[in-house]
Write a protein that holds these residues in place. Structure first.
Motif, PDB file in Angstrom:
ATOM      1  N   ASP B 224      31.593  31.616  37.929  1.00 19.82           N
ATOM      2  CA  ASP B 224      31.365  32.819  38.729  1.00 19.82           C
ATOM      3  C   ASP B 224      32.497  33.781  38.426  1.00 19.82           C
ATOM      4  O   ASP B 224      33.445  33.445  37.712  1.00 19.82           O
ATOM      5  N   GLY B 225      32.437  34.967  38.971  1.00 17.00           N
ATOM      6  CA  GLY B 225      33.344  36.054  38.628  1.00 17.00           C
ATOM      7  C   GLY B 225      34.824  35.770  38.661  1.00 17.00           C
ATOM      8  O   GLY B 225      35.426  35.414  37.650  1.00 17.00           O
ATOM      9  N   GLY B 226      35.411  35.884  39.800  1.00 16.79           N
ATOM     10  CA  GLY B 226      36.860  35.779  39.872  1.00 16.79           C
ATOM     11  C   GLY B 226      37.518  37.081  39.469  1.00 16.79           C
ATOM     12  O   GLY B 226      36.857  38.046  39.093  1.00 16.79           O
ATOM     13  N   HIS B 227      38.830  37.116  39.572  1.00 12.57           N
ATOM     14  CA  HIS B 227      39.591  38.337  39.295  1.00 12.57           C
ATOM     15  C   HIS B 227      40.154  38.319  37.893  1.00 12.57           C
ATOM     16  O   HIS B 227      40.377  37.264  37.319  1.00 12.57           O
ATOM     17  N   CYS B 228      40.386  39.518  37.378  1.00 11.18           N
ATOM     18  CA  CYS B 228      41.183  39.646  36.175  1.00 11.18           C
ATOM     19  C   CYS B 228      42.627  39.704  36.671  1.00 11.18           C
ATOM     20  O   CYS B 228      43.095  40.729  37.149  1.00 11.18           O
ATOM     21  N   SER B 229      43.333  38.583  36.612  1.00 12.18           N
ATOM     22  CA  SER B 229      44.622  38.453  37.301  1.00 12.18           C
ATOM     23  C   SER B 229      45.646  39.467  36.818  1.00 12.18           C
ATOM     24  O   SER B 229      45.716  39.780  35.630  1.00 12.18           O
ATOM     25  N   ARG B 230      46.438  39.937  37.747  1.00 11.61           N
ATOM     26  CA  ARG B 230      47.547  40.796  37.386  1.00 11.61           C
ATOM     27  C   ARG B 230      48.835  39.973  37.454  1.00 11.61           C
ATOM     28  O   ARG B 230      49.059  39.248  38.426  1.00 11.61           O
TER      29      ARG B 230
END
Ligand SMILES: [Zn+2]
Lengths: 314, 316
Positions: B224-230
């Motif tokens: 599933d999606g999740g974040h593009c981590s910073r």
């Protein structure tokens, strides 16, 4: 004269206050030496309380013999002492890990920085700790080997039984003592007795030693005792006794006695089964300088420490 | 699923302390996931229990790699969970300050040693851990900069932030740090909630681990999606401190976008109720952490901000 060293407001109608007592001759020349007696960084270590009292009793009997300044700080962590807490309550932190503090930092760091500013410049400082409730310790000075050259001569005058010179691996940089030692104010860290208790005999011996230091510094002109000759060690010679089983530890020897390799130190009993779970033996010839005070033990609990050596103590 | 006992410590009167691990997939030591080390880490315990449930389901459906292995250790300190004490009850020591442990040392050193010997050879180590400050914070993966860290792999969790921390002396005896020293890629997952279970936040942590396992091919599910981590360095955070002590009200929440100079809270006189201090944001950015204790001391860190002059363009 009682002075406020540091104060900071708490949220509800109270200030965090650190006080000290200053004893000094009536007429100051301006070049007096100064000794600082500090205790109560850990709120559940109370041996230093009696020391603070006893020093003042003796000076006040002969105030004319005082020729220097004695500063007494009995409670660096008053909230801890009041609540039987080792650290600073609410902050959940060991006060002896925040020195030298920070005047712009949190309340605890601010208080620590005020304390350092006040004690800094003393000709000698004695920081009195007790053991925890689990272990009984003979009066000893613990010195980081980096400071040994400066501090061992002071420690030899303090009328304690044992000088424990620690390896640098155990350096704790944020302690009160290390912070001051690193800026040139000599601090002796005394550990003695047991937590949450006062051992008057040890306290009086230490006060005798503090007067030896005061005489040496020119702060005191009265008569003093001949200090005990302490045993000096390095880390390598200390043997640790740990419990192999959970149970109730019953020592079979006195604290601070000579032991031979194979001598029985105590036993761990099981009250449910009515049996001895483990007998504890010394694995070297030496002196038992730490002995467990609190009976209930888990596997691994420290039962004692032995300083290996061949001569016997009187 | 295989339940194995990793360590046992006998007690005088209590049932013995047992550390259990749940193994899934193959026999290779690929990923180890650890939950509660402290007795109040109920949220962390809960996340592990849910992962055990989900991985068991996936295994029964044939969706777990059969060579590489996953082990979940819900708690290494069940004694403190049962007595509701944060640290080891008898001597108040923290097992997460005892790694790598010592088999001839004190009790908590022995527990750390007994456990660590079983998990020090995994490729990846994941520890659900609680935040050192009381309050609320943004979910993140934390990595210690030991020189062995691998920041890129941390992106596979898809959490909003990857926080890099320069270890302080007291960090060097944590599970995370020792894992890295022994060659395991170690990640600490922080989600809000410790003493209380916050299901929504727990789901963030659970899903992050599932994403990681899926990205690594250990479980076969579509991601599933999740974040593009910073990625942020911990020292980049801007700390806001109180000047006064009193009753604290904050009108910002974690993740909020704020502008420099914006009033983000106030302090009231504890007894007389009027405002004695307005707390202003020293920079524009997003709230990363805020305290939650209403009775506040002076000079206390109450807010930490991720500095970002462009935060205001993003809508919330
Ligand atoms: Zn102490």
């Amino acid at each position: 004269m009682i002075q406020t060293v540091a104060a900071a407001p708490l949220p509800a109608a109270e200030n965090y206050i650190v006080k000290k007592q200053r004893l000094q001759p009536e007429n100051l020349l301006g070049n007096e030496k100064r000794i600082s007696i500090v205790t109560g960084i850990h709120g559940d270590e109370l041996e230093g309380q009696y020391v603070c009292y006893e020093i003042q009793q003796r000076i006040n009997e002969h105030p004319e013999l005082l020729t220097g300044i004695v500063d007494i700080y009995p409670a660096l962590n008053p909230l801890g002492i009041d609540s039987i807490t080792r650290g600073i309550p609410h902050f959940d932190l060991d006060m002896n890990r925040i020195f030298p503090g920070n005047s712009e930092g949190s309340m605890a760091e601010y208080i620590a920085s005020k304390i350092i500013n006040d004690v800094q410049g003393s000709d000698l400082c004695v920081d009195i700790h007790a053991s925890n409730i689990f272990l009984r310790e003979i009066p000893q000075v613990r010195i980081n080997e980096m400071c040994a050259d400066t501090l061992v001569p002071f420690a030899k005058r303090l009328n304690i039984d044992y000088i424990w010179v620690h390896g640098t691996a155990t350096v704790l940089e944020a302690t009160f003592a290390h912070s001051l030692n690193s800026i040139g104010t000599p601090v002796l860290v005394v550990e003695m007795g047991v937590g949450m208790r006062v051992t008057r005999e040890y306290c009086k011996e230490l006060v005798d030693g503090i007067f030896v230091e005061m005489k040496d510094l020119g702060i005191w002109q009265g008569s003093i005792i001949e200090p005990k000759k302490p045993i000096i060690s390095t880390d390598g010679e200390v043997h640790y006794l740990n419990a192999g089983y959970a149970g109730v530890f019953i020592p079979t020897v006195e604290h601070w006695t000579s032991v031979k390799k194979g001598d029985k130190i105590g036993e761990i009993i099981d009250p449910l089964e009515g049996i001895i779970k483990e007998e504890i033996f010394s694995d070297c010839d030496g002196i038992l300088f730490t002995l467990r005070e609190y009976p209930v033990v888990s596997e691994g609990s420290l039962l004692g420490r032995i300083l290996e050596r061949n001569e016997v103590i009187a | 699923m295989k339940k194995v006992q990793l360590y046992e410590l006998k007690s005088l009167y209590r049932d013995s302390l047992k550390i259990y691990g749940y193994q899934f997939g193959g026999s290779e030591k690929t990923v180890c996931i650890v939950g509660a080390i402290r007795g109040n880490e109920v949220q962390q315990l809960y996340m592990c229990s849910q992962l055990v449930r989900i991985l068991n389901l996936l295994e029964n459906r044939g969706q777990i790699d059969t060579n590489r292995g996953i082990m979940i250790v819900p708690s290494i300190n069940p004694y403190s969970l049962n007595t509701n004490t944060r640290f080891w009850a008898t001597d108040n020591t923290d097992i997460n300050r005892m790694f790598p442990g010592y088999d001839l040392g004190e009790t908590t050193q022995r527990i750390a040693d007994g456990f660590f010997k079983k998990v020090n050879d995994y490729i990846y180590g994941i520890h659900f851990t609680s935040f050192y400050l009381e309050g609320n914070f943004t979910p993140h993966v934390r990595i210690m900069k030991t020189g062995f860290e691998n920041t890129e792999i941390a992106r596979e969790f898809g959490m909003p932030y990857i926080m890099l921390r320069n270890p302080k002396p007291y960090d060097t005896t944590t599970l995370n740090y020792e894992w890295q020293l022994w060659g395991t890629q170690a990640f600490s997952l922080y989600t809000p909630g410790t003493d209380q279970i916050d299901k929504a936040q727990a789901n963030e942590g659970i899903n992050a681990v599932l994403r990681f396992l899926a990205n690594q091919g250990l479980i076969h599910i579509s991601k599933d999606g999740g974040h593009c981590s910073r990625i942020i360095e911990e020292q980049e955070l801007v700390t806001v401190r109180t000047n006064q002590s009193g009753i604290l009200f904050l009108n910002c929440d974690c993740g909020d976008h704020i502008k420099e100079g914006q009033i983000i809270g106030e302090i009231l006189d504890t007894y007389e109720g009027h405002t004695i201090e307005e707390i202003k944001a020293p920079c524009s950015g997003r709230i990363f952490y805020h305290g939650s204790n209403p009775l506040i001391y002076s000079n206390t860190a109450v807010v930490k901000i991720i500095q970002d002059p462009e935060a205001e363009y993003f809508q919330q």
